[in-house]
Design an enzyme around this catalytic site. Sequence first.
Site, PDB file in Angstrom:
ATOM      1  N   ILE A   1       0.878  -1.175   0.000  1.00 44.78           N
ATOM      2  CA  ILE A   1       0.000   0.000   0.000  1.00 44.78           C
ATOM      3  C   ILE A   1       0.912   1.221   0.000  1.00 44.78           C
ATOM      4  CG2 ILE A   1      -0.347  -0.192   2.520  1.00 44.78           C
ATOM      5  CD1 ILE A   1      -3.195   1.051   1.946  1.00 44.78           C
ATOM      6  N   GLU A   2       0.937   1.917  -1.136  1.00 44.49           N
ATOM      7  CA  GLU A   2       1.972   2.922  -1.382  1.00 44.49           C
ATOM      8  C   GLU A   2       1.399   4.336  -1.430  1.00 44.49           C
ATOM      9  OE1 GLU A   2       5.609   3.732  -4.582  1.00 44.49           O
ATOM     10  OE2 GLU A   2       4.581   1.799  -4.516  1.00 44.49           O
TER      11      GLU A   2
END
Length: 268
Positions: A159-160
């Site tokens: 999850i960036e």
Amino acid sequence: MSRKRLTVADIAALKGKRQLTMLRIFTLDEAAAAEAAGIDVVSLPPELVTHPRYREVAPSLFSMTGATHLEAGTKEDYLRRAGDLINRGADAVYCSGSMATVEYLAREWIPVVGHVGLVPSRVTWTGGYRAVGKTADTALALYDECLAYERAGAIAVEIEVVPPEVAAEISHRMKRLSLWSMGSGGGCDAQYLFAMDILGEHKGHMPRHSKVYRNFAAEYDRLQAERISAFREFVADVETGAFPTEPYLVKMDATELAAFRARLPEGL
């Protein structure tokens, strides 16, 4: 006492209990350092995880590798590639493709890691290289996407660059899916950075979410200056006759040298 490598079951069981540490690595030296430092998970190129010495230097690193959907091809191509990588040392495979591909791989017992938020291979769909999930609508879309990954059988997602409040809310609502945070805060299940960022190897733009722990760029500059100086000294030694000298040469027995010279043709 040797450390045990995490399994997929371990990662699921650790959800909400402790944060894992994760690095993106590119070399055997980085792999060995990650092993010695006690890193839990690494992301790495296929050519590194399949290197004959990789598991020798990194026996306990849970190792995720793979390619983007733009490189990997069809879901059948993905499966063939994933099977080969796991047989050769990988623990999980990255997949930026569709949920249909994720589910197809998961049904064949391939541990799949997806990607949400700022996904480099899909940035045109989210407006470029920027944070994702800053509005209620986009945050809910992220939640739905993570839920879809969980239902499709993925073991984790990167999850960036997502607001930490959003990432935390999503993470604690997932029953099994592990969220690996790159710039998305401490409410996830792992903290993920690139080794090159930690080591300060960049001379240009540094991602906002990265923390520099060492200045390798300055060390590389120092080493290059030393390299040039050494080469210049060698040039000077050759020009002045200071190299090669006695310690670097193998001498011939005087009797044998005389016999050799006596047998040479004259006048040359």
